[in-house]
Design an enzyme around this catalytic site. Structure first.
Site, short mmCIF file in Angstrom:
data_model
loop_
_atom_site.label_atom_id
_atom_site.label_comp_id
_atom_site.label_asym_id
_atom_site.label_seq_id
_atom_site.Cartn_x
_atom_site.Cartn_y
_atom_site.Cartn_z
N ASN A 105 4.90 1.46 -8.30
CA ASN A 105 3.95 2.09 -7.70
C ASN A 105 2.74 1.36 -8.55
OD1 ASN A 105 2.46 3.93 -6.10
ND2 ASN A 105 2.20 5.33 -7.70
N LYS A 106 1.54 1.91 -8.18
CA LYS A 106 0.12 1.61 -8.71
C LYS A 106 0.30 1.45 -10.32
CE LYS A 106 -2.66 0.30 -7.19
NZ LYS A 106 -2.97 -1.08 -6.86
N ARG A 154 -5.19 0.10 2.70
CA ARG A 154 -4.27 -0.15 1.52
C ARG A 154 -3.27 0.85 1.37
NH1 ARG A 154 -5.02 4.38 -0.07
NH2 ARG A 154 -3.98 3.55 -1.86
N ASP A 175 5.42 2.11 -3.50
CA ASP A 175 5.19 0.92 -2.82
C ASP A 175 6.63 0.41 -2.57
OD1 ASP A 175 2.70 1.13 -4.35
OD2 ASP A 175 1.97 -0.20 -2.35
N GLN A 227 -8.72 4.12 -6.74
CA GLN A 227 -8.32 4.75 -5.67
C GLN A 227 -8.10 6.19 -5.92
OE1 GLN A 227 -6.99 1.81 -7.06
NE2 GLN A 227 -5.87 0.51 -5.56
O1 MRU Z 1 -3.23 -1.26 -4.06
P1 MRU Z 1 -3.20 -0.26 -3.27
O2 MRU Z 1 -4.29 0.67 -3.26
O3 MRU Z 1 -2.50 -0.36 -1.78
O4 MRU Z 1 -1.83 0.71 -3.86
C1 MRU Z 1 -1.24 1.81 -3.36
C2 MRU Z 1 -0.34 2.50 -4.11
O5 MRU Z 1 0.14 2.22 -5.35
C3 MRU Z 1 0.23 3.83 -3.65
O6 MRU Z 1 0.48 4.73 -4.49
C4 MRU Z 1 1.41 3.53 -2.85
O7 MRU Z 1 1.03 2.61 -1.84
C5 MRU Z 1 2.00 4.77 -2.01
S1 MRU Z 1 1.14 5.17 -0.67
C6 MRU Z 1 1.82 6.39 0.19
#
Ligand code: MRU
Length: 345
Positions: free
Chosen positions: A248-249, A49, A238, A197
């Site tokens: 982002n998350k 991920r 993202d 995470q």
């Molecule tokens: O759901 P995930 O764990 O894939 O989400 C990841 C994120 O939101 C990260 O902050 C994002 O991908 C940036 S990674 C360099």
């Protein structure tokens, strides 16, 4: 590469090897995918991920489809690649790196004139992308480290580290680089409910690299800021739009609002592969994940049966809350429509 350095996704002996992030922090174990369906499943289940890691994993998925193909002519292998492309595209909707990576590899495949050169070209392109990701992170780290002062306490959300990329990380790459320059820093990682995470992955990789890290509940951010315990915020993304909106998350947006309220700089670190110059904020699909992630905790149900659950995996932070966007080409500053245009055209 230092021997201890974490390699999140790599190509070995005609297979794709990934750290199984669902098992961290308890166990550092690797999974080996020998076909693209397994890669797609790993992306869906968050075995791999983080936007850049998803992109490279998908590119390697196409490489598996190519090198394992028994096709005898170019149209047959192209059909197989199109099928793999469709399956890999439908894994996760928000991180633009997935679509960027798949399109780039398919483009390369389409320009070949034999099965052999198509297989070689697809694999080489995926390998090139993996290497470029590490180099982009190191450059971002070098630029971003200039924003970090000795003694800083920095809050980060989710995991934008080595585990979210091929290696080194975006937001955490900046912190690694600051540490390599001899700056003393301490990092506060939010837990990042519901998948944790921050608590599981960011804390694991920073501890692994000897960087001072503490974990705080997502709900503590405002209080920590009000108490002067946070000097800067740095997160990954993202997808960054032409306007500077950063996806982002989930939870990033409220951290950005709190940072603004407390006059704390809020930075986004994202490679150019995370930029989407074509979409407006309303056109981006925010992934809705299973309600199980919210209702279950440690194998136990914590929400009464029959209660509705919302589980959006991402949110969008508007440009007016972002102090700077760190890329491998330098640090972009507001107004972002102008600074992004200067770098990306
Ligand atoms: O759901 P995930 O764990 O894939 O989400 C990841 C994120 O939101 C990260 O902050 C994002 O991908 C940036 S990674 C360099």
């Amino acid at each position: 590469m230092r021997s201890k350095e974490l390699m999140t996704v790599s190509w070995k002996d005609n297979s794709v090897v990934m750290i199984d992030q669902t098992k961290l922090p308890d166990k550092l174990v690797f999974v080996r995918c020998t076909n693209y369906e397994q890669v797609a499943d790993c992306i869906k289940r968050l075995v791999v991920r983080g936007a850049p890691a998803i992109g490279v994993a998908a590119a390697f998925g196409l490489a598996l489809a190519a090198v394992k193909s028994k096709a005898s002519d170019t149209s047959e292998i192209m059909n197989e690649l199109e099928m793999a492309f469709k399956v890999l595209r439908n894994t996760r909707p928000t991180a633009v790196n997935l679509f960027w990576a798949l399109d780039r590899v398919m483009q390369k495949a389409k320009s070949q004139t034999s099965v052999k050169t198509m297989k070689d070209a697809v694999l080489n392109e995926a390998l090139k992308m993996a290497e470029e990701d590490i180099q982009a992170n190191k450059k971002m780290g070098a630029f971003g480290a200039s924003l970090i002062d000795d003694g800083d306490a920095i809050l980060t959300h989710c995991n934008a580290g080595a585990l979210a990329t091929v290696a080194y990380g975006t937001a955490l790459g900046v912190l690694r680089s600051a540490k390599e320059q001899g700056k003393r820093i301490n990092v506060i990682a939010t837990e990042t409910r519901p998948v944790l995470q921050g608590a599981r992955l960011t804390a694991f990789e920073l501890k692994h690299d000897g960087i001072d890290v503490s974990v705080a509940p997502d709900t503590a951010v405002g209080s920590l800021m009000a108490r002067g315990m946070i000097r800067k915020v740095i997160v990954g993304a993202d997808r960054v739009l032409r306007s500077g909106h950063a996806f982002n998350k989930i939870g990033t947006y409220q951290i950005a609002i709190l940072a603004k309220k407390h006059d704390i700089p809020f930075y986004v670190a994202a490679p150019l592969s995370s930029f989407d110059l074509n979409s407006s904020p309303g056109q981006v699909t925010i992934e809705e994940r299973s309600f199980d992630e919210v209702v279950m905790m440690g194998g136990k149900r914590v929400v009464p049966k029959g209660v509705r659950v919302f589980n959006p995996a991402f949110d969008v932070t508007p440009p007016e809350l972002i102090s700077g966007i760190i890329t491998e080409k330098g640090i972009l500053t507001p107004p972002y429509d102008m600074s992004i245009k200067m770098v990306l055209g």
